[in-house]
Design an enzyme around this catalytic site. Structure first.
Site, PDB file in Angstrom:
ATOM      1  N   ARG A 191      -9.059   8.309  11.209  1.00 28.75           N
ATOM      2  CA  ARG A 191      -7.665   8.827  10.615  1.00 28.75           C
ATOM      3  C   ARG A 191      -7.458  10.000   9.985  1.00 28.75           C
ATOM      4  NH1 ARG A 191      -4.011   7.798   5.699  1.00 28.75           N
ATOM      5  NH2 ARG A 191      -6.093   7.565   4.771  1.00 28.75           N
ATOM      6  N   LEU A 247       1.273   7.492   6.982  1.00 28.91           N
ATOM      7  CA  LEU A 247       2.745   7.050   6.462  1.00 28.91           C
ATOM      8  C   LEU A 247       3.754   7.624   7.581  1.00 28.91           C
ATOM      9  CD1 LEU A 247       2.596   8.204   2.510  1.00 28.91           C
ATOM     10  CD2 LEU A 247       2.944   5.889   3.827  1.00 28.91           C
ATOM     11  N   GLU A 257       0.513   0.112   9.629  1.00 30.11           N
ATOM     12  CA  GLU A 257      -0.834  -0.003   9.779  1.00 30.11           C
ATOM     13  C   GLU A 257      -1.369  -1.210  10.500  1.00 30.11           C
ATOM     14  OE1 GLU A 257      -2.864   0.686   5.814  1.00 30.11           O
ATOM     15  OE2 GLU A 257      -4.662   0.154   6.301  1.00 30.11           O
ATOM     16  N   ALA A 272       0.712  -1.115   0.090  1.00 29.00           N
ATOM     17  CA  ALA A 272       0.091  -0.040   0.212  1.00 29.00           C
ATOM     18  C   ALA A 272       0.841   1.077   0.021  1.00 29.00           C
ATOM     19  CB  ALA A 272      -1.009   0.035   1.242  1.00 29.00           C
ATOM     20  N   SER A 273       2.027   1.283   0.674  1.00 31.14           N
ATOM     21  CA  SER A 273       2.945   2.406   0.742  1.00 31.14           C
ATOM     22  C   SER A 273       3.413   2.899  -0.619  1.00 31.14           C
ATOM     23  CB  SER A 273       4.159   1.898   1.449  1.00 31.14           C
ATOM     24  OG  SER A 273       3.854   1.767   2.767  1.00 31.14           O
ATOM     25  N   HIS A 287     -13.070   5.143   1.581  1.00 25.92           N
ATOM     26  CA  HIS A 287     -12.989   6.474   0.611  1.00 25.92           C
ATOM     27  C   HIS A 287     -14.345   6.180  -0.240  1.00 25.92           C
ATOM     28  CE1 HIS A 287     -11.777   9.153  -2.689  1.00 25.92           C
ATOM     29  NE2 HIS A 287     -10.524   9.116  -2.003  1.00 25.92           N
ATOM     30  N   HIS A 327     -10.501   1.772   2.661  1.00 24.05           N
ATOM     31  CA  HIS A 327      -9.295   2.543   2.613  1.00 24.05           C
ATOM     32  C   HIS A 327      -8.089   2.128   3.451  1.00 24.05           C
ATOM     33  CE1 HIS A 327      -7.063   5.583   0.413  1.00 24.05           C
ATOM     34  NE2 HIS A 327      -7.127   6.222   1.428  1.00 24.05           N
ATOM     35  N   ARG A 333     -15.519  13.325   3.740  1.00 27.85           N
ATOM     36  CA  ARG A 333     -15.535  11.970   3.159  1.00 27.85           C
ATOM     37  C   ARG A 333     -16.266  10.970   3.741  1.00 27.85           C
ATOM     38  NH1 ARG A 333      -9.588   9.387   3.275  1.00 27.85           N
ATOM     39  NH2 ARG A 333      -9.000  10.739   1.649  1.00 27.85           N
ATOM     40  N   TRP A 375       1.364   2.868  -3.234  1.00 27.12           N
ATOM     41  CA  TRP A 375       0.197   3.515  -3.837  1.00 27.12           C
ATOM     42  C   TRP A 375      -0.176   5.033  -3.277  1.00 27.12           C
ATOM     43  CZ3 TRP A 375      -4.168  -0.220  -5.543  1.00 27.12           C
ATOM     44  CH2 TRP A 375      -3.721  -1.356  -6.117  1.00 27.12           C
ATOM     45  N   ALA A 376       0.461   5.309  -2.155  1.00 30.24           N
ATOM     46  CA  ALA A 376       0.205   6.395  -1.277  1.00 30.24           C
ATOM     47  C   ALA A 376       0.327   7.418  -2.177  1.00 30.24           C
ATOM     48  CB  ALA A 376       0.988   6.426   0.046  1.00 30.24           C
ATOM     49  N   GLN A 377      -0.395   8.603  -2.228  1.00 31.46           N
ATOM     50  CA  GLN A 377      -0.601   9.583  -3.200  1.00 31.46           C
ATOM     51  C   GLN A 377      -0.165  10.826  -2.447  1.00 31.46           C
ATOM     52  OE1 GLN A 377      -4.391   9.334  -4.915  1.00 31.46           O
ATOM     53  NE2 GLN A 377      -4.233   7.474  -6.006  1.00 31.46           N
ATOM     54  N   GLY A 378      -1.120  11.285  -1.635  1.00 31.60           N
ATOM     55  CA  GLY A 378      -1.149  12.591  -1.093  1.00 31.60           C
ATOM     56  C   GLY A 378       0.053  13.046  -0.584  1.00 31.60           C
TER      57      GLY A 378
HETATM   58  C1  LIG Z   1      -4.432   4.221  -2.675  1.00 29.56           C
HETATM   59  C2  LIG Z   1      -3.921   4.538  -1.197  1.00 29.56           C
HETATM   60  C3  LIG Z   1      -3.496   6.065  -1.098  1.00 29.56           C
HETATM   61  C4  LIG Z   1      -2.915   6.542   0.185  1.00 29.56           C
HETATM   62  N1  LIG Z   1      -2.676   7.740   0.236  1.00 29.56           N
HETATM   63  C5  LIG Z   1      -1.994   8.213   1.645  1.00 29.56           C
HETATM   64  C6  LIG Z   1      -1.289   9.199   1.719  1.00 29.56           C
HETATM   65  O1  LIG Z   1      -1.124  10.273   0.772  1.00 29.56           O
HETATM   66  N2  LIG Z   1      -0.547   9.461   3.054  1.00 29.56           N
HETATM   67  C7  LIG Z   1      -0.614   8.523   4.048  1.00 29.56           C
HETATM   68  O2  LIG Z   1      -0.148   8.935   5.362  1.00 29.56           O
HETATM   69  N3  LIG Z   1      -1.084   7.510   3.907  1.00 29.56           N
HETATM   70  C8  LIG Z   1      -1.894   6.979   2.538  1.00 29.56           C
HETATM   71  N4  LIG Z   1      -2.479   5.823   2.395  1.00 29.56           N
HETATM   72  C9  LIG Z   1      -2.118   4.770   3.548  1.00 29.56           C
HETATM   73  C10 LIG Z   1      -0.742   4.373   3.753  1.00 29.56           C
HETATM   74  O3  LIG Z   1      -0.501   3.844   2.403  1.00 29.56           O
HETATM   75  C11 LIG Z   1      -0.510   2.931   4.435  1.00 29.56           C
HETATM   76  O4  LIG Z   1      -1.394   3.282   5.649  1.00 29.56           O
HETATM   77  C12 LIG Z   1       0.874   2.701   4.643  1.00 29.56           C
HETATM   78  O5  LIG Z   1       1.607   2.822   3.359  1.00 29.56           O
HETATM   79  C13 LIG Z   1       0.969   1.412   5.481  1.00 29.56           C
HETATM   80  O6  LIG Z   1       2.360   0.897   5.418  1.00 29.56           O
HETATM   81  P1  LIG Z   1       2.742  -0.465   5.957  1.00 29.56           P
HETATM   82  O7  LIG Z   1       4.208  -0.605   5.934  1.00 29.56           O
HETATM   83  O8  LIG Z   1       2.103  -0.622   7.347  1.00 29.56           O
HETATM   84  O9  LIG Z   1       2.044  -1.632   5.019  1.00 29.56           O
HETATM   85  P2  LIG Z   1       2.132  -1.872   3.403  1.00 29.56           P
HETATM   86  O10 LIG Z   1       2.546  -0.719   2.763  1.00 29.56           O
HETATM   87  O11 LIG Z   1       0.792  -2.255   3.224  1.00 29.56           O
HETATM   88  O12 LIG Z   1       3.209  -3.068   3.594  1.00 29.56           O
HETATM   89  C14 LIG Z   1       2.886  -4.333   4.029  1.00 29.56           C
HETATM   90  C15 LIG Z   1       3.838  -5.050   3.229  1.00 29.56           C
HETATM   91  O13 LIG Z   1       3.930  -6.558   4.017  1.00 29.56           O
HETATM   92  C16 LIG Z   1       3.849  -7.439   3.203  1.00 29.56           C
HETATM   93  N5  LIG Z   1       3.002  -8.757   3.668  1.00 29.56           N
HETATM   94  C17 LIG Z   1       1.686  -8.612   4.124  1.00 29.56           C
HETATM   95  N6  LIG Z   1       1.361 -10.142   4.793  1.00 29.56           N
HETATM   96  C18 LIG Z   1       2.529 -10.555   4.525  1.00 29.56           C
HETATM   97  C19 LIG Z   1       2.976 -11.848   4.958  1.00 29.56           C
HETATM   98  N7  LIG Z   1       2.094 -12.705   5.479  1.00 29.56           N
HETATM   99  N8  LIG Z   1       4.284 -12.197   4.705  1.00 29.56           N
HETATM  100  C20 LIG Z   1       5.171 -11.500   4.074  1.00 29.56           C
HETATM  101  N9  LIG Z   1       5.036 -10.196   3.765  1.00 29.56           N
HETATM  102  C21 LIG Z   1       3.502  -9.704   4.074  1.00 29.56           C
HETATM  103  C22 LIG Z   1       3.079  -6.776   1.885  1.00 29.56           C
HETATM  104  O14 LIG Z   1       3.388  -7.587   0.799  1.00 29.56           O
HETATM  105  C23 LIG Z   1       3.865  -5.479   1.858  1.00 29.56           C
HETATM  106  O15 LIG Z   1       5.206  -5.507   1.234  1.00 29.56           O
HETATM  107  C24 LIG Z   1      -2.875   5.324   1.152  1.00 29.56           C
HETATM  108  C25 LIG Z   1      -3.311   4.097   1.005  1.00 29.56           C
HETATM  109  C26 LIG Z   1      -3.760   3.749  -0.028  1.00 29.56           C
HETATM  110  C27 LIG Z   1      -4.361   2.369  -0.463  1.00 29.56           C
END
Ligand SMILES: Cc1cc2nc3c(=O)[nH]c(=O)nc-3n(C[C@H](O)[C@H](O)[C@H](O)COP(=O)(O)OP(=O)(O)OC[C@H]3O[C@@H](n4cnc5c(N)ncnc54)[C@H](O)[C@@H]3O)c2cc1C
Length: 525
Positions: free
Chosen positions: A378, A384, A367, A40-41, A236, A343, A282, A43-46
């Protein structure tokens, strides 16, 4: 058996920033269930919220976060994250993240303003911040001699003292399936980190990538960790509804520029729900769309911006314009079919200010964790930030703690299982779960619908557990098993909350109680 000082499960922002903070002093493994840049990271846009400008203040960012959280933010967590935001951004800049610059500001960077923020404080890299951050960190991870990256490794479960029958309970590492070779590895580590992201794939419609299946929340729970506030799922309002367009967001700016939400017969409906109509916040827009879809039995509603010229649409929304056109929707002539979509998962594994969970030597960051920052809703762009601040906190805690001895761990036992004979059970149950979670546990809830969902979840649980006990594990089976468990935690939490607050809205309990309390679930042994 593979052996590392630290095992990080997940390659999103939480996982990669933590790996880089540890790697000069520890041997680190990062395992990720697909490829390095699938999260998801990316894909984060803003962007990322932080107090960077002289015109802003910590007090205002704290206040905005607490207001969004509707009484459920933990003040200590909020203060901790917001006070550590500037060093987190400085660190990203030092790594080489190309944030958008603006010579006319006191910071030298362009700061955007988003809904709920009283100031301009979102640092970003154009409209693809996550990609810029992750690409920069990924190149550092690949270059670091102390980091071993294992792609296509999906963690199955944590290895704990309890499961091994020891009197002392701690985390010793994890079993992981290599989905390319179909072999299960035992990965031993002094410290293990769940950085697996949220659980939005539990819903039929989501803005998230396929990786977001609640694995860390489920693994932590099975290992004995508490989870908190799982009922708070952020939706969303407008995701493109099209069979070939998975998870494509229609930006809220389309409504900002005059887009009108309509029923299939052309009737405008938002003004009946809120005096701000399409410009309402929203959550209110998402709830109104959900209401209309349920009332009329619709698959989607429509967002109409066709009164604007082609030139205007191409200039303001080039990506949306061309993506829709490629799917046969000319937004200058037709309304856009949209649905709300899951979302962000506000709840997760309970952690403290060091990212520690209830289980010794197990941390949860990003997350997948519940730190207390978001409360019942949130604030945009705080997630992020949370990933980075708690990655740093966990790294410091790990580096300051003595390392335990490695002990021999049992290999994964496949002696009692065979190859699955009916894959259809998995795909059918995936579809069924996501559909009824959408219909019964979505944006507007009732006790009756939640109970219906709970009943179906119990049946799925039994079926999946039987399947899991008898057949070789596959990635789809593991994800489904985790999604069903996560769904159960969401429904249990929603049933516990006898009020409407933040993102949780119940028709049976429309009022907000005077006293705010988190929903904390504790696994039974
Ligand atoms: C479209 C979109 C836009 C967004 N825009 C924003 C923004 O502008 N600003 C903001 O602050 N937040 C934004 N968010 C939210 C933010 O992107 C996420 O909350 C954040 O990136 C989460 O990061 P993370 O490292 O916790 O998890 P993730 O980025 O989801 O990474 C999780 C990782 O764990 C791996 N994984 C999962 N399960 C397993 C497993 N069992 N074994 C091995 N690997 C595994 C996945 O493959 C991935 O690599 C957005 C989210 C989306 C979807």
């Amino acid at each position: 058996m593979l052996q590392f000082d630290v095992l990080i499960i997940g390659s999103g922002l939480a996982g990669l920033s933590l790996a880089l903070k540890l790697a000069d002093q520890r041997k680190v493994a990062v395992i990720t269930k697909k490829s390095l840049l699938e999260s998801a990271s990316v894909w984060a846009q803003g962007g990322i919220a932080a107090v960077l400008s002289q015109e802003d203040s910590l007090t205002e960012h704290i206040q905005d976060t607490v207001t969004a959280g509707a009484g459920l933010c933990d003040p200590a967590a909020v203060r901790y994250v917001i006070e550590h935001a500037k060093p987190a951004i400085d660190w990203l800049i030092a790594q080489g993240v190309p944030f958008t610059r603006d010579a006319d500001t006191d910071t030298g960077y362009h700061l955007a303003r988003e809904g709920g923020h009283s100031r301009r404080r979102i640092i970003h890299a154009a409209d693809a911040t996550g990609y810029a951050v992750q690409k920069t960190l990924a190149s550092k991870v690949l270059a670091h001699p102390n980091i071993t990256l294992l792609e296509h490794y999906i963690a199955i479960d944590l290895i704990t003292g309890n499961k091994l029958g020891y009197t002392h309970n701690q985390c010793y590492g994890a079993y992981a399936l290599n989905s390319l070779s179909d072999e299960v590895s035992t990965i031993a580590a002094h410290d293990t980190i769940l950085a697996t992201g949220g659980a939005s794939k539990v819903y039929l419609y989501t803005t998230n990538p396929d990786t977001v299946t609640g694995d860390g929340i489920a693994m932590g729970w099975r290992a004995g960790c508490r989870v908190s506030n799982m009922e708070f799922i952020q939706f969303h309002p407008t995701c493109l509804y099209h069979p070939h367009a998975k998870s494509f967001l229609i930006s809220e700016a389309v409504r900002g520029e005059g887009g009108i939400l309509k029923l299939p017969d052309g009737t405008r409906f938002m003004s009946a729900h809120d005096e701000r109509a399409e410009l309402a916040p929203r959550d209110i827009v998402a709830r109104a769309i959900d209401f209309e879809m349920k009332k009329h039995g619709l698959d989607c509603v429509y967002l109409d911006i066709s009164h604007k010229s082609v030139e205007f649409l191409q200039a303001h929304f080039p990506t949306i314009y061309s993506r829709c056109l490629s799917l046969g929707i000319d937004i200058s002539r037709q309304p856009i079919p949209v649905v709300p979509a899951a979302h962000y998962t506000c709840g997760g594994i309970v952690t403290d200010l060091h990212g520690r969970t209830d289980l010794a030597n197990l941390y949860a960051v990003g997350e997948t964790a519940h730190t207390g920052l978001h409360g019942a809703n949130r604030l945009a762009s705080n997630s992020l930030l949370e990933c980075m601040v708690f990655a740093d906190a966990a790294a410091r805690n790990i580096l300051a703690s003595p390392q335990s001895q490695f002990i021999p761990l049992p290999q994964w036992d496949e002696s009692q299982v065979t190859d699955a004979d009916e894959e259809i059970i998995i795909s059918h149950n995936w579809a069924e779960l996501r559909q009824f979670m959408w219909d019964y546990v979505g944006i507007v809830r009732t006790t009756k619908r939640l109970q219906r969902a709970q009943h179906r979840i119990r049946l799925l649980h039994e079926e999946i557990n039987e399947y899991y006990a008898n057949f070789h594990v596959t990635a789809d089976l593991l994800e489904l098993r985790n999604l069903v468990l996560t769904a159960d935690l969401i429904v249990q939490s929603a049933l516990f909350r006898h009020e409407s607050r933040g993102l949780h809205y119940s028709k049976d309990y429309p009022d907000t109680r005077p006293l705010a309390a988190s929903t904390i679930l504790t696994p039974t042994a």
